[in-house]
Design a protein around this motif. Structure first.
Motif, PDB file in Angstrom:
ATOM      1  N   PHE A 143      -9.391   1.444  10.243  1.00 18.37           N
ATOM      2  CA  PHE A 143      -9.166   2.793   9.723  1.00 18.37           C
ATOM      3  C   PHE A 143      -7.686   3.127   9.639  1.00 18.37           C
ATOM      4  CE2 PHE A 143     -13.617   3.771  11.204  1.00 18.37           C
ATOM      5  CZ  PHE A 143     -14.121   3.996   9.945  1.00 18.37           C
ATOM      6  N   GLY A 144      -6.893   2.617  10.571  1.00 18.40           N
ATOM      7  CA  GLY A 144      -5.464   2.902  10.545  1.00 18.40           C
ATOM      8  C   GLY A 144      -4.702   2.129   9.491  1.00 18.40           C
ATOM      9  N   MET A 145      -5.127   0.907   9.217  1.00 25.17           N
ATOM     10  CA  MET A 145      -4.399   0.065   8.272  1.00 25.17           C
ATOM     11  C   MET A 145      -4.917   0.189   6.846  1.00 25.17           C
ATOM     12  SD  MET A 145      -3.861  -3.453  10.321  1.00 25.17           S
ATOM     13  CE  MET A 145      -3.037  -3.494  11.878  1.00 25.17           C
ATOM     14  N   TYR A 146      -6.036   0.867   6.672  1.00 21.98           N
ATOM     15  CA  TYR A 146      -6.630   0.978   5.344  1.00 21.98           C
ATOM     16  C   TYR A 146      -5.627   1.605   4.382  1.00 21.98           C
ATOM     17  CZ  TYR A 146      -9.962   1.889   1.653  1.00 21.98           C
ATOM     18  OH  TYR A 146     -10.608   1.898   0.456  1.00 21.98           O
ATOM     19  N   GLY A 147      -5.351   0.916   3.308  1.00 27.18           N
ATOM     20  CA  GLY A 147      -4.439   1.422   2.293  1.00 27.18           C
ATOM     21  C   GLY A 147      -2.969   1.243   2.620  1.00 27.18           C
ATOM     22  N   ARG A 148      -2.656   0.735   3.808  1.00 23.07           N
ATOM     23  CA  ARG A 148      -1.267   0.521   4.195  1.00 23.07           C
ATOM     24  C   ARG A 148      -0.903  -0.965   4.163  1.00 23.07           C
ATOM     25  NH1 ARG A 148       0.700   4.279   9.180  1.00 23.07           N
ATOM     26  NH2 ARG A 148       2.741   3.718   8.398  1.00 23.07           N
ATOM     27  N   VAL A 149      -1.873  -1.806   4.472  1.00 24.73           N
ATOM     28  CA  VAL A 149      -1.606  -3.229   4.612  1.00 24.73           C
ATOM     29  C   VAL A 149      -2.549  -3.990   3.693  1.00 24.73           C
ATOM     30  CG1 VAL A 149      -1.540  -5.157   6.222  1.00 24.73           C
ATOM     31  CG2 VAL A 149      -0.987  -2.867   7.015  1.00 24.73           C
ATOM     32  N   SER A 150      -2.019  -4.533   2.624  1.00 26.79           N
ATOM     33  CA  SER A 150      -2.809  -5.314   1.691  1.00 26.79           C
ATOM     34  C   SER A 150      -1.874  -5.987   0.706  1.00 26.79           C
ATOM     35  CB  SER A 150      -3.788  -4.410   0.934  1.00 26.79           C
ATOM     36  OG  SER A 150      -4.458  -5.150  -0.059  1.00 26.79           O
ATOM     37  N   ALA A 151      -2.307  -7.079   0.181  1.00 26.92           N
ATOM     38  CA  ALA A 151      -1.502  -7.764  -0.825  1.00 26.92           C
ATOM     39  C   ALA A 151      -1.694  -7.129  -2.200  1.00 26.92           C
ATOM     40  CB  ALA A 151      -1.885  -9.233  -0.886  1.00 26.92           C
ATOM     41  N   THR A 152      -2.743  -6.348  -2.372  1.00 27.41           N
ATOM     42  CA  THR A 152      -3.054  -5.789  -3.689  1.00 27.41           C
ATOM     43  C   THR A 152      -3.138  -4.268  -3.653  1.00 27.41           C
ATOM     44  OG1 THR A 152      -5.406  -6.039  -3.229  1.00 27.41           O
ATOM     45  CG2 THR A 152      -4.319  -7.855  -4.391  1.00 27.41           C
ATOM     46  N   LEU A 153      -2.126  -3.627  -3.092  1.00 28.56           N
ATOM     47  CA  LEU A 153      -2.109  -2.166  -3.099  1.00 28.56           C
ATOM     48  C   LEU A 153      -1.926  -1.674  -4.528  1.00 28.56           C
ATOM     49  CD1 LEU A 153       0.217  -1.406  -0.044  1.00 28.56           C
ATOM     50  CD2 LEU A 153      -2.257  -1.143  -0.162  1.00 28.56           C
ATOM     51  N   PRO A 154      -2.625  -0.601  -4.925  1.00 31.68           N
ATOM     52  CA  PRO A 154      -2.427  -0.055  -6.273  1.00 31.68           C
ATOM     53  C   PRO A 154      -1.026   0.539  -6.402  1.00 31.68           C
ATOM     54  CG  PRO A 154      -3.900   1.340  -5.000  1.00 31.68           C
ATOM     55  CD  PRO A 154      -3.640   0.126  -4.175  1.00 31.68           C
ATOM     56  N   HIS A 155      -0.530   0.600  -7.607  1.00 33.26           N
ATOM     57  CA  HIS A 155       0.843   1.050  -7.851  1.00 33.26           C
ATOM     58  C   HIS A 155       1.054   2.537  -7.587  1.00 33.26           C
ATOM     59  CE1 HIS A 155       2.051  -2.852  -9.258  1.00 33.26           C
ATOM     60  NE2 HIS A 155       0.988  -2.894 -10.030  1.00 33.26           N
ATOM     61  N   ASP A 156      -0.009   3.319  -7.485  1.00 30.30           N
ATOM     62  CA  ASP A 156       0.162   4.732  -7.146  1.00 30.30           C
ATOM     63  C   ASP A 156       0.107   4.979  -5.636  1.00 30.30           C
ATOM     64  OD1 ASP A 156      -2.545   4.227  -6.828  1.00 30.30           O
ATOM     65  OD2 ASP A 156      -3.166   6.174  -7.588  1.00 30.30           O
ATOM     66  N   ASN A 157      -0.098   3.920  -4.857  1.00 33.88           N
ATOM     67  CA  ASN A 157      -0.139   4.016  -3.402  1.00 33.88           C
ATOM     68  C   ASN A 157       1.258   4.310  -2.873  1.00 33.88           C
ATOM     69  OD1 ASN A 157       0.119   2.903  -0.597  1.00 33.88           O
ATOM     70  ND2 ASN A 157      -2.077   2.584  -0.904  1.00 33.88           N
ATOM     71  N   PRO A 158       1.420   5.299  -1.980  1.00 33.61           N
ATOM     72  CA  PRO A 158       2.763   5.632  -1.481  1.00 33.61           C
ATOM     73  C   PRO A 158       3.415   4.493  -0.713  1.00 33.61           C
ATOM     74  CG  PRO A 158       1.075   6.875  -0.313  1.00 33.61           C
ATOM     75  CD  PRO A 158       0.398   6.168  -1.430  1.00 33.61           C
ATOM     76  N   TYR A 159       2.628   3.626  -0.090  1.00 34.36           N
ATOM     77  CA  TYR A 159       3.207   2.507   0.651  1.00 34.36           C
ATOM     78  C   TYR A 159       3.693   1.425  -0.308  1.00 34.36           C
ATOM     79  CZ  TYR A 159       1.045   5.075   4.349  1.00 34.36           C
ATOM     80  OH  TYR A 159       0.689   6.087   5.198  1.00 34.36           O
ATOM     81  N   TRP A 160       2.991   1.249  -1.437  1.00 37.95           N
ATOM     82  CA  TRP A 160       3.471   0.306  -2.441  1.00 37.95           C
ATOM     83  C   TRP A 160       4.778   0.819  -3.030  1.00 37.95           C
ATOM     84  CZ3 TRP A 160       4.935   0.132  -7.481  1.00 37.95           C
ATOM     85  CH2 TRP A 160       5.050  -1.141  -8.055  1.00 37.95           C
ATOM     86  N   LYS A 161       4.837   2.123  -3.294  1.00 37.67           N
ATOM     87  CA  LYS A 161       6.051   2.714  -3.849  1.00 37.67           C
ATOM     88  C   LYS A 161       7.222   2.579  -2.892  1.00 37.67           C
ATOM     89  CE  LYS A 161       3.738   6.171  -6.708  1.00 37.67           C
ATOM     90  NZ  LYS A 161       3.508   7.616  -6.902  1.00 37.67           N
ATOM     91  N   ALA A 162       6.971   2.703  -1.598  1.00 38.31           N
ATOM     92  CA  ALA A 162       8.048   2.568  -0.613  1.00 38.31           C
ATOM     93  C   ALA A 162       8.566   1.136  -0.550  1.00 38.31           C
ATOM     94  CB  ALA A 162       7.551   2.994   0.766  1.00 38.31           C
ATOM     95  N   ARG A 163       7.695   0.184  -0.772  1.00 42.76           N
ATOM     96  CA  ARG A 163       8.112  -1.219  -0.728  1.00 42.76           C
ATOM     97  C   ARG A 163       8.738  -1.698  -2.021  1.00 42.76           C
ATOM     98  NH1 ARG A 163       2.448  -2.470   1.807  1.00 42.76           N
ATOM     99  NH2 ARG A 163       2.874  -1.847   3.935  1.00 42.76           N
ATOM    100  N   HIS A 164       8.503  -0.970  -3.123  1.00 40.56           N
ATOM    101  CA  HIS A 164       9.010  -1.358  -4.432  1.00 40.56           C
ATOM    102  C   HIS A 164       9.686  -0.176  -5.123  1.00 40.56           C
ATOM    103  CE1 HIS A 164       5.520  -3.985  -3.553  1.00 40.56           C
ATOM    104  NE2 HIS A 164       6.315  -4.923  -4.006  1.00 40.56           N
ATOM    105  N   PRO A 165      10.780   0.342  -4.562  1.00 45.04           N
ATOM    106  CA  PRO A 165      11.407   1.527  -5.176  1.00 45.04           C
ATOM    107  C   PRO A 165      12.002   1.252  -6.545  1.00 45.04           C
ATOM    108  CG  PRO A 165      12.793   0.659  -3.434  1.00 45.04           C
ATOM    109  CD  PRO A 165      11.516  -0.128  -3.398  1.00 45.04           C
ATOM    110  N   ASP A 166      12.336   0.007  -6.826  1.00 45.65           N
ATOM    111  CA  ASP A 166      12.924  -0.320  -8.122  1.00 45.65           C
ATOM    112  C   ASP A 166      11.888  -0.371  -9.240  1.00 45.65           C
ATOM    113  OD1 ASP A 166      11.868  -2.482  -6.705  1.00 45.65           O
ATOM    114  OD2 ASP A 166      13.106  -3.944  -7.787  1.00 45.65           O
ATOM    115  N   ARG A 167      10.594  -0.377  -8.915  1.00 49.55           N
ATOM    116  CA  ARG A 167       9.550  -0.482  -9.927  1.00 49.55           C
ATOM    117  C   ARG A 167       8.848   0.855 -10.179  1.00 49.55           C
ATOM    118  NH1 ARG A 167       6.525  -5.989  -8.124  1.00 49.55           N
ATOM    119  NH2 ARG A 167       8.376  -7.250  -7.854  1.00 49.55           N
ATOM    120  N   THR A 168       9.283   1.918  -9.581  1.00 51.79           N
ATOM    121  CA  THR A 168       8.577   3.201  -9.774  1.00 51.79           C
ATOM    122  C   THR A 168       9.243   4.039 -10.829  1.00 51.79           C
ATOM    123  OG1 THR A 168       9.846   4.180  -7.973  1.00 51.79           O
ATOM    124  CG2 THR A 168       7.649   3.309  -7.469  1.00 51.79           C
TER     125      THR A 168
END
Length: 173
Positions: A148-173
């Motif tokens: 429950f804690g890692m859901y949506g935070r830890v994955s190789a295939t996070l969607p591009h609208d996910n805030p954690y994906w955006k934090a890891r890829h600031p150059d692609r937003t």
């Protein structure tokens, strides 16, 4: 190819880029509902177990094998379960990254507790009256809280609208 994940400064010409995952989720973000649900569900289970243990008026450090809902308990384990259950309810009320981080931290604590109490099963240091079913319960609750804690935070295939994906890829937003 994926070395920028391991060495975040390697792509930015000598500058180290630090990625932090403490960005606040919007209040109505769907991930916050998952974190809140997980904290609330596990908090309810632990609170019910603790209250049932206290109702039975078992001694505080009694290790004779009193059971509640199929798990051994004593007063100390009941009070500890109530405290952790209330902490999870607080995480449910606060929500967001706090609930997610709380779920992960308590999940790890439950798994570690399972291993420690597994080592103490047949010793005089087993003051929480753990038996093997308690150890297995601790592992299951730990894994569920981590899920429950890692859901949506830890994955190789996070969607591009996910805030954690955006934090890891600031150059692609």
């Amino acid at each position: 190819m994926a070395t920028h994940v391991l060495h975040p400064g390697s792509r930015s010409k000598g500058r180290r880029r630090h990625v932090t995952l403490d960005e606040q989720l919007p209040v109505d973000h769907r991930l916050s509902r998952i974190y809140r649900f997980g904290a609330g569900l596990m908090g309810l289970v632990l609170l019910a177990f603790g209250v049932l243990g206290l109702i039975d008026k078992i001694g505080f450090f009694d290790t004779r094998g009193d059971t509640v809902a199929g798990l051994n308990t004593n007063g100390a384990l009941s009070v500890l379960s109530i405290c952790v259950g209330l902490l999870l309810f607080a995480g449910m009320v606060i929500g967001g990254n706090f609930a997610s981080t709380l779920n992960m931290v308590l999940g790890i604590a439950f798994i570690l507790s399972g291993f420690v109490n597994l080592a103490l099963l047949e010793s005089s240091f087993n003051f929480l009256a753990f038996r093997i079913q308690n150890v297995l319960f601790s592992f299951v609750v730990g894994v569920l809280l981590m899920f429950f804690g890692m859901y949506g935070r830890v994955s190789a295939t996070l969607p591009h609208d996910n805030p954690y994906w955006k934090a890891r890829h600031p150059d692609r937003t």
